[in-house]
Design a protein around this motif. Structure first.
Motif, PDB file in Angstrom:
ATOM      1  N   ILE A 112       0.844  -1.201   0.000  1.00  0.00           N
ATOM      2  CA  ILE A 112       0.000   0.000   0.000  1.00  0.00           C
ATOM      3  C   ILE A 112       0.874   1.243   0.000  1.00  0.00           C
ATOM      4  N   ILE A 113       0.675   2.087  -0.984  1.00  0.00           N
ATOM      5  CA  ILE A 113       1.360   3.373  -1.074  1.00  0.00           C
ATOM      6  C   ILE A 113       0.400   4.447  -0.582  1.00  0.00           C
ATOM      7  N   GLU A 114       0.751   5.141   0.492  1.00  0.00           N
ATOM      8  CA  GLU A 114      -0.105   6.198   1.039  1.00  0.00           C
ATOM      9  C   GLU A 114       0.504   7.564   0.745  1.00  0.00           C
ATOM     10  N   ILE A 115      -0.320   8.438   0.173  1.00  0.00           N
ATOM     11  CA  ILE A 115       0.125   9.793  -0.148  1.00  0.00           C
ATOM     12  C   ILE A 115      -0.393  10.743   0.924  1.00  0.00           C
ATOM     13  N   ALA A 116       0.526  11.426   1.582  1.00  0.00           N
ATOM     14  CA  ALA A 116       0.186  12.299   2.707  1.00  0.00           C
ATOM     15  C   ALA A 116       0.468  13.756   2.357  1.00  0.00           C
ATOM     16  N   ASP A 161       1.321  15.754  -6.155  1.00  0.00           N
ATOM     17  CA  ASP A 161       2.021  14.697  -5.421  1.00  0.00           C
ATOM     18  C   ASP A 161       1.393  13.327  -5.696  1.00  0.00           C
ATOM     19  N   ILE A 162       0.069  13.308  -5.864  1.00  0.00           N
ATOM     20  CA  ILE A 162      -0.600  12.050  -6.211  1.00  0.00           C
ATOM     21  C   ILE A 162      -0.142  11.596  -7.596  1.00  0.00           C
ATOM     22  N   GLU A 169       5.720   7.363 -10.338  1.00  0.00           N
ATOM     23  CA  GLU A 169       6.889   6.737  -9.708  1.00  0.00           C
ATOM     24  C   GLU A 169       6.647   5.251  -9.467  1.00  0.00           C
ATOM     25  N   ALA A 170       5.432   4.896  -9.077  1.00  0.00           N
ATOM     26  CA  ALA A 170       5.117   3.483  -8.850  1.00  0.00           C
ATOM     27  C   ALA A 170       5.128   2.706 -10.159  1.00  0.00           C
ATOM     28  N   GLY A 171       4.671   3.331 -11.237  1.00  0.00           N
ATOM     29  CA  GLY A 171       4.764   2.760 -12.563  1.00  0.00           C
ATOM     30  C   GLY A 171       4.186   1.364 -12.685  1.00  0.00           C
ATOM     31  N   LYS A 172       4.996   0.446 -13.185  1.00  0.00           N
ATOM     32  CA  LYS A 172       4.537  -0.901 -13.488  1.00  0.00           C
ATOM     33  C   LYS A 172       4.266  -1.749 -12.249  1.00  0.00           C
ATOM     34  N   SER A 173       4.618  -1.241 -11.069  1.00  0.00           N
ATOM     35  CA  SER A 173       4.301  -1.976  -9.836  1.00  0.00           C
ATOM     36  C   SER A 173       2.883  -1.694  -9.356  1.00  0.00           C
ATOM     37  N   LEU A 174       2.235  -0.694  -9.953  1.00  0.00           N
ATOM     38  CA  LEU A 174       0.930  -0.240  -9.472  1.00  0.00           C
ATOM     39  C   LEU A 174      -0.201  -1.004 -10.153  1.00  0.00           C
TER      40      LEU A 174
END
Length: 419
Positions: free
Chosen positions: A155-159, A171-172, A178-183
């Protein structure tokens, strides 16, 4: 737009408000024999006065027809969910086959994530906003655990940036890229429950798709509050509750959107339920789930008719007014409340909801450095219904369907009188 901090000004605005008459279509709670100033529609909307009549009609049909009410009732129960599709589509900006009233919010979120969160190989991560409503956090956490992933990794959390209260859309977008192909999935609350921030769902969806991820949204605080164009924005899925801005009662039926490109694809995995099967073969009692076209194929069970009566009554009002007129009044009403809050002294607080109107709905969140709970209790004692959220925010929502400019001025007077 210019405002004045006076009762006379507020009453003139109400007199000239083309939607003011709709206030009389709702029951207003009482405090010492007078109407409260109700600013809690972002938590539980008020009851439309027609609910009782509509409920009695269904009770009468049940008494008269028994099981035959599924086909002979004035609103046949067999196809009851169809009565909502066109009106819901108008509220969320969709085709009528892309929406369905069913289940409740978190149930729908889980069902839709089972279809759209299908981690494989290195593509397994979910991006969401930090500080999302707890049920969203719980749902996402358990979904990733179900596939054997560690939430801390998956889980990637944007704060917000340090010292800030809002998450910047940039930022989102950066985090998605940045997460790219892992998302695998972006799953964000359309309007943040705590700050009232309305995220740029169109841009988020486009960028999610550009890296090969799905985009889905929890619209609990957005539906019936802000303008939505889910189909045009190419959103993959969304879900919502109906008991907030849609005024459909505590625990009211939830709703879901599935874009037509997915809803018309029978190969897309979905949990099978009797009511999601194609209608023409539903009563043949055969093996083999054949999903009907559209979002309705995600239904599990037959419509909870009595639960849906209030939804029917409220959507009737929405269909009369339309989101364009509601949004226009919302901008004026919330703008007036924001103006009044700037005049309040000496209680120390700041409004952490975005000032830009395109980045918010009607909710304003007041952050208190101190005495917040004391102020909230004083408001309640004076017949002003707001919403307290830990650790230190009072949320208020001037809802355009039933709140007035005079309500806003009353809030200002009470808050200004707290010493």
């Amino acid at each position: 737009m210019s405002y004045e901090a006076s009762l006379e000004y507020a009453r003139v605005q109400d007199k000239n408000d083309p939607l003011n008459a709709y206030r009389s279509r709702f029951f207003l709670p009482q405090h010492n024999g007078t109407n409260v100033a109700y600013f809690c529609g972002n938590s539980l909307g008020l009851q439309p006065k027609s609910v009782g009549t509509y409920m009695q009609a269904e009770l009468n049909d049940w008494a008269q027809f028994g099981v035959e009410g599924h086909f002979q009732a004035a609103h046949p129960w067999f196809s009851y969910h169809h009565f909502f599709s066109e009106r819901l589509a108008g509220i969320v900006g969709a085709n009528k086959d892309e929406v369905v009233a069913m289940n409740t919010l978190t149930v729908n979120l889980h069902l839709l994530m089972l279809s759209f969160y299908r981690p494989k190989g290195n593509r397994y991560k979910i991006l969401m906003e930090a500080g999302a409503f707890p049920s969203d956090q719980y749902a996402v956490e358990t979904q990733v655990r179900m596939y054997g992933y560690n939430p801390e990794d998956a889980i990637i959390e944007i704060a917000p940036k340090e010292g800030a209260h809002l998450i910047e859309d940039a930022d989102i977008i950066h985090a998605i890229q940045e997460a790219g192909k892992s998302l695998a999935l972006v799953m964000i609350g359309g309007v943040n429950y705590y700050t009232g921030q309305f995220f740029d769902l169109h841009n988020i969806t486009n960028v999610a798709h550009s890296v090969g991820a799905y985009a889905g949204f929890d619209l609990a605080h957005a539906v019936g509050n802000v303008p939505l164009s889910l189909h045009a924005w190419n959103v993959d899925f969304a879900c919502w509750c109906s008991y907030k801005y849609l005024n459909s009662g505590p625990g009211g039926v939830g709703g879901a959107f599935v874009h037509e490109r997915h809803g018309s694809d029978p190969s897309l995995f979905r949990l099978a339920g009797w009511w999601g099967n194609e209608e023409k073969s539903r009563f043949k009692m055969q093996k083999g789930f054949v999903p009907q076209n559209g979002a309705a194929s995600w239904q599990m069970s037959n419509a909870p008719v009595f639960n849906m009566v209030a939804h029917n009554a409220s959507l009737e009002v929405f269909a009369e007014v339309g989101m364009t007129a509601l949004r226009a009044k919302s901008l004026r009403l919330t703008g007036f409340m924001e103006f009044l809050l700037r005049q309040v002294m000496p209680v120390p607080f700041q409004v952490i909801t975005p000032t830009e109107t395109h980045r918010r709905g009607c909710q304003l969140s007041l952050l208190f450095a101190e005495r917040g709970r004391e102020v909230f209790d004083a408001l309640t004692a004076n017949g002003v219904v707001a919403d307290w959220r830990e650790p230190n925010v009072i949320r208020i929502a001037p809802v355009p369907l039933y709140n007035s400019f005079e309500d806003c001025f009353r809030f200002y007077e009470v808050l200004s009188g707290i010493k």
